[in-house]
Design an enzyme around this catalytic site. Sequence first.
Site, mmCIF file in Angstrom:
data_model
loop_
_atom_site.group_PDB
_atom_site.id
_atom_site.type_symbol
_atom_site.label_atom_id
_atom_site.label_comp_id
_atom_site.label_asym_id
_atom_site.label_seq_id
_atom_site.Cartn_x
_atom_site.Cartn_y
_atom_site.Cartn_z
ATOM 1 C CG PHE A 183 -9.843 -9.955 10.694
ATOM 2 C CD1 PHE A 183 -8.585 -10.358 11.128
ATOM 3 C CD2 PHE A 183 -10.096 -9.944 9.334
ATOM 4 C CE1 PHE A 183 -7.611 -10.743 10.230
ATOM 5 C CE2 PHE A 183 -9.131 -10.339 8.422
ATOM 6 C CZ PHE A 183 -7.879 -10.740 8.882
ATOM 7 C CD GLN A 184 -7.465 -7.460 7.092
ATOM 8 O OE1 GLN A 184 -8.338 -7.172 6.288
ATOM 9 N NE2 GLN A 184 -6.280 -7.949 6.730
ATOM 10 C CE LYS A 216 -17.391 -6.767 2.712
ATOM 11 N NZ LYS A 216 -16.845 -8.093 2.992
ATOM 12 C CG MET A 252 22.149 12.292 4.438
ATOM 13 S SD MET A 252 23.340 13.522 3.867
ATOM 14 C CE MET A 252 22.471 14.250 2.486
ATOM 15 C CD GLU A 264 -1.788 -2.361 1.567
ATOM 16 O OE1 GLU A 264 -0.602 -2.613 1.892
ATOM 17 O OE2 GLU A 264 -2.708 -3.198 1.640
#
Lengths: 555, 170
Positions: free
Chosen positions: A112-113, A162, A469, A50
């Site tokens: 969940f999630q 959802k 760096m 993502e």
Amino acid sequence: MKMTAAQALIRCLAEQGVDVVFGYPGGNILPVYDAMCESSGIKHILVRHEQGAVHAADGYARVTGRVGVCIATSGPGATNLVTGIANAYMDSIPLVVITGQVPTTMVGTDAFQEVDITGITIPITKHNYLVKDASKIPLIIKRAFYIASTGRPGPVLIDLPKNVLQEKISCSNPSDLKLLGYKPNYKGHKSQIAMACDLIMKAKQPVIYAGGGVIASNGSDILYNLAERISTPVACTLMGLGGFPGCHPLSLGMLGLHGTRYANMAIMESDVLIALGVRFDDRVAVDFSSFAPKAKIIHVDIDPAEIGKNVKVNVPIVGDVKLVMEAMLVRLEEKKEEQWLAQIEAWKSEYPLKYEPSTELKPQFIIEMIREITDGEAVIVTDVGQHQMWAAQYYRAKKPRTFITSGGLGTMGYGLPAAIGAQIGDPGRDVILITGDGSFQMCMQEFGTAVEQGLPVKVIILNNKSLGMVRQLQEFYCDKRYTATIFQKNPDFVKFAGVYDSLGLRVSEPGQLRSALEQALKVKEPVIIDCIINQDENVYPMVLAGQPLSQPVDR
Amino acid sequence: MRHILAVLVENNPGVLTRVAGLFSRRGYNIDSLTVGRTESLNISRMTIVVEGDDLVLEQVTKQLHKLIDVIKINDITSEQYVDRELVLIKVGADPVIRGEILQIVDIFRARIVDIGRRTLIIECTGDEGKINAVIESLKPFGIKELVRTGKVAMLRGQKFTSISETKEDE
């Protein structure tokens, strides 16, 4: 006509002119993906993580000037976007970020999630929405695009449970956009502009300090006219590179911590500093109290909160940088401070950007070669680190929206996905990613996306087998204790290209570079060029902590 | 210096989090924050007491303005205004000392709103000074529990903190 909210969402995106979205599916966002396949006109780019989606949308937005759109599912999908959202927020890039959410009945139950992504992203979005009423989707989409793209641009997140996506609604086109608390001010205050122009006309040693606001407001042409009218040298911030042509005689290149010495000296000696679409960032000013000590400062910015935040300003002007510059041009007459310009030229020849010519492959040489071969017409995307600074210094970007880099957040891993978004946004141009072996490995899975989509992105890795760096910081601040900055094991990047059936080339001597670049640019698919450079190479000039801008460490 | 900000916000879910979060993440010090509905259905009003010099206040105000849900901010500190706080105090009050407590309640024009077997709840409204004074006076009796609302404030006379600022009363 009744449709599901997910279908309405897709329709609203199309109405906003969206033709490409970057995303990654999952359970709770599934209704949106289901609606997408029925729709025509919106292309979905499937990324590998993502973070790739949000950086790609960001790169797309920077190149096109349009709003970038990305989609992810709830929970880990949403949290994987966080870095990219923060990146866009820091650099004022317009994004609309769409996330799935667990059904409203489950919100707050640690389902969940499930993650509170609106809560998490409050500090890094311009605004965000958790949609509970499906019928509001058309209005919220319209507002989100409006907020993201107007005023000081930024990311807006829309979180969609959802069950809300599955509801049937009638998709109307909302006409009422009214936001009581959001009224960006575009036109600068007339008398402030007049005061600024008076100051400029009287200035003996003026300098223009131009930033990302010049590019965001599409004001580069006006800046060009302004600088020429008043014969005033222009120093660009990292975000402002390309806003003024880097090879113009009035260009001072980049200012700040790794800026050119002449840009920083000009700032320190200036009597009037014209700050356009900038925010006096700490990497520019280094030390706020000693920044431009002799100057009266004119600060133009669309965001009032940036004015007077870090540095005291004499003439504040809140407004769109382009519109304010246009208003200034009406008042400003031609002028030329010969003595000052002669001084600038003297500094330029006394303290040029330089590196030692060598038989070994120098990173600065690589950047100069890229500039020469592309004639500055390519879109350059960078990651974050030494290679980014060398690119900023030596590429001398010519045009706006052709130098794409993570400025404020300094996100390693930004480059490859942003290059993918840039190539999709501007298919006609060569897109060249300049990256390091450290940054590249942070998002290199997106090489698969580039190959899959047939995007001819050219990946130039400045490979010093270390986090250059940070290593450089250790050299100066930690007595050369190089803790955790050397990679004992890097992959073979040429072979890495090979596993995707792509072309990989290795360059370890200066003589091989030109032909490798030319060969890569002829290929209409992704190519990796692994350039082996010396670990000890540093970015100079470098202003050390506590030192004035005009006295950097140089070689 | 302490400043009193009257802030009108759209009454959207999460608006309090947005405002409170802004203060904490930018390191501004809130003395008190109260929030409630207003005469308009979709608009809430916050009274925020914030500590800081003029520079800090300028940043606070500008950053608050950047929140899309914030409609209007009025720093009323230097104006003529009325401000009030409400406090509920539960004191230990054995029957023998109740008379003494009642006298204090009378002096402050406070009220007794509950009587238990060994306790009283006292309600008092007023500006901050008065509330502090009543608390001090009741301390010797043993304060078992105390809750105060934080400040609400309003401009006096013809000045308004409302969306249509220019509206004059007839």
